[in-house]
Design an enzyme around this catalytic site. Sequence first.
Site, PDB file in Angstrom:
ATOM      1  N   LYS A  24      35.318  42.065  39.232  1.00 36.76           N
ATOM      2  CA  LYS A  24      35.924  42.743  38.078  1.00 36.76           C
ATOM      3  C   LYS A  24      34.860  43.583  37.373  1.00 36.76           C
ATOM      4  O   LYS A  24      34.247  43.141  36.404  1.00 36.76           O
ATOM      5  CB  LYS A  24      36.566  41.715  37.138  1.00 36.76           C
ATOM      6  CG  LYS A  24      37.766  42.292  36.393  1.00 36.76           C
ATOM      7  CD  LYS A  24      38.608  41.207  35.770  1.00 36.76           C
ATOM      8  CE  LYS A  24      39.731  41.801  34.951  1.00 36.76           C
ATOM      9  NZ  LYS A  24      40.852  42.310  35.744  1.00 36.76           N
ATOM     10  N   ARG A  84      35.455  33.401  37.812  1.00 34.35           N
ATOM     11  CA  ARG A  84      35.523  34.747  38.393  1.00 34.35           C
ATOM     12  C   ARG A  84      34.392  35.620  37.859  1.00 34.35           C
ATOM     13  O   ARG A  84      33.819  36.426  38.593  1.00 34.35           O
ATOM     14  CB  ARG A  84      36.891  35.374  38.104  1.00 34.35           C
ATOM     15  CG  ARG A  84      37.118  36.667  38.876  1.00 34.35           C
ATOM     16  CD  ARG A  84      38.545  37.143  38.782  1.00 34.35           C
ATOM     17  NE  ARG A  84      38.926  37.484  37.418  1.00 34.35           N
ATOM     18  CZ  ARG A  84      40.169  37.769  37.034  1.00 34.35           C
ATOM     19  NH1 ARG A  84      41.159  37.755  37.917  1.00 34.35           N
ATOM     20  NH2 ARG A  84      40.443  38.069  35.787  1.00 34.35           N
ATOM     21  N   GLU A  87      46.332  46.936  46.493  1.00 35.05           N
ATOM     22  CA  GLU A  87      46.740  46.562  45.127  1.00 35.05           C
ATOM     23  C   GLU A  87      47.688  47.593  44.529  1.00 35.05           C
ATOM     24  O   GLU A  87      47.746  48.740  44.970  1.00 35.05           O
ATOM     25  CB  GLU A  87      45.504  46.438  44.226  1.00 35.05           C
ATOM     26  CG  GLU A  87      44.709  45.189  44.500  1.00 35.05           C
ATOM     27  CD  GLU A  87      43.964  44.692  43.269  1.00 35.05           C
ATOM     28  OE1 GLU A  87      44.591  44.113  42.379  1.00 35.05           O
ATOM     29  OE2 GLU A  87      42.737  44.895  43.218  1.00 35.05           O
TER      30      GLU A  87
HETATM   31  C1  PLP Z   1      42.099  41.984  36.270  1.00 32.92           C
HETATM   32  C2  PLP Z   1      42.694  42.548  37.503  1.00 32.92           C
HETATM   33  C3  PLP Z   1      43.857  42.005  38.086  1.00 32.92           C
HETATM   34  C4  PLP Z   1      44.667  40.903  37.447  1.00 32.92           C
HETATM   35  O1  PLP Z   1      43.994  39.696  37.349  1.00 32.92           O
HETATM   36  P1  PLP Z   1      44.541  38.564  36.360  1.00 32.92           P
HETATM   37  O2  PLP Z   1      43.509  37.506  36.430  1.00 32.92           O
HETATM   38  O3  PLP Z   1      45.845  38.133  36.887  1.00 32.92           O
HETATM   39  O4  PLP Z   1      44.665  39.195  35.028  1.00 32.92           O
HETATM   40  C5  PLP Z   1      44.300  42.544  39.272  1.00 32.92           C
HETATM   41  N1  PLP Z   1      43.668  43.583  39.861  1.00 32.92           N
HETATM   42  C6  PLP Z   1      42.574  44.154  39.317  1.00 32.92           C
HETATM   43  C7  PLP Z   1      41.935  45.299  39.993  1.00 32.92           C
HETATM   44  C8  PLP Z   1      42.049  43.647  38.132  1.00 32.92           C
HETATM   45  O5  PLP Z   1      40.958  44.210  37.593  1.00 32.92           O
END
Ligand code: PLP
Length: 340
Positions: free
Chosen positions: A183, A80, A219
């Site tokens: 991210k 990722r 989300e």
């Molecule tokens: C990090 C994150 C998540 C959760 O991802 P995981 O890999 O399950 O920890 C979900 N939404 C956003 C916006 C994030 O930054």
Amino acid sequence: MKDLDWAALSFGYFPTDYNVRCYYRNGNWGEIEVCTDDHLNIHMAATCLHYGQEAFEGLKAYRCPDGKIRVFRMDENAARLQSTCHGIMMPEVSIERFKEMVCKVVRLNQAYVPTYESGATLYIRPLLIGISPQVGVRPASEYLFIIFVTPVGPYFKGGFSANPYVITRDCDRAAPLGTGCFKVGGNYAASLRANSKAHEQGYTCEFYLDAKEKKYIDECGAANFFGIKNNTYITPESSSILPSITNKSLIQLARDFGMNVERRPIKVEELDTFDEAGACGTAAVISPISYIDDLETGKRYTFSKDGKPGHVSTRLYRGLLDIQYGIAEDCHGWTSVVVE
Ligand SMILES: *Cc1c(COP(=O)(O)O)cnc(C)c1O
């Protein structure tokens, strides 16, 4: 192991002994360095400070009942991060280098991995930033990849329970063709106002709809959404959602449990048809949702009247935690033993 009151730790920053760093210069990644300083000395014109060239990851190390320390799906976090690197024009870190640095920083700080009984864990934070000075808007030529760790307390201090959310209609976290699927810190800056307003109104977190039409679920704060109905796990499909590794794992677990899985656009009104709903991410695994308020229409979507999590959410939560802690058989090869 350090003698600390692990269960009392918050999600703040608790110092540990070491972090690991690696610099990208002249088109190449250098040696992995071990540091004891928890400060960075960077140029004031670094691109990360002005133009948001910043990517991060989040994963955890668990001290398991069998005495070993395990890390969950770090290859997924590595992949990722590579996707985020492409998204904001940064050089990618190889999967091997990412994993080597995660293992190294956990081993160096193993005294800070909380006890199993405390429910606390060691949070691992990889961070990639553009560091070369530049005033023009262009990708940096030099980068720093750093991983630090910090012990964090149990997410559910009063036990696994459901929380209220509020639909945000006057603020978007991410645009359909923006950076929502990467991210990056900028998405979090964009969410602070809605998050703060939700807290002021007495909710645990804000809930986002798609930015373009405000019709579909996106989300829940910085976590993915899932709903449960008719033995089916349903999670939204959208170009502005961050692909959660927890969600991906819960989807597999749901299939293992004999459930159906659907990933598709979910209209807001469909919330009315779910028996259970939850937010998922590394921090909590699952944070069950008690109700979601839409203050514009005055509608409340309720999933738990008494604040207790539903049966399916509880089973998925326990199931994933048991794999992370080496209690249940890891039939998908998700965990890596970092300290025997
Ligand atoms: C990090 C994150 C998540 C959760 O991802 P995981 O890999 O399950 O920890 C979900 N939404 C956003 C916006 C994030 O930054």
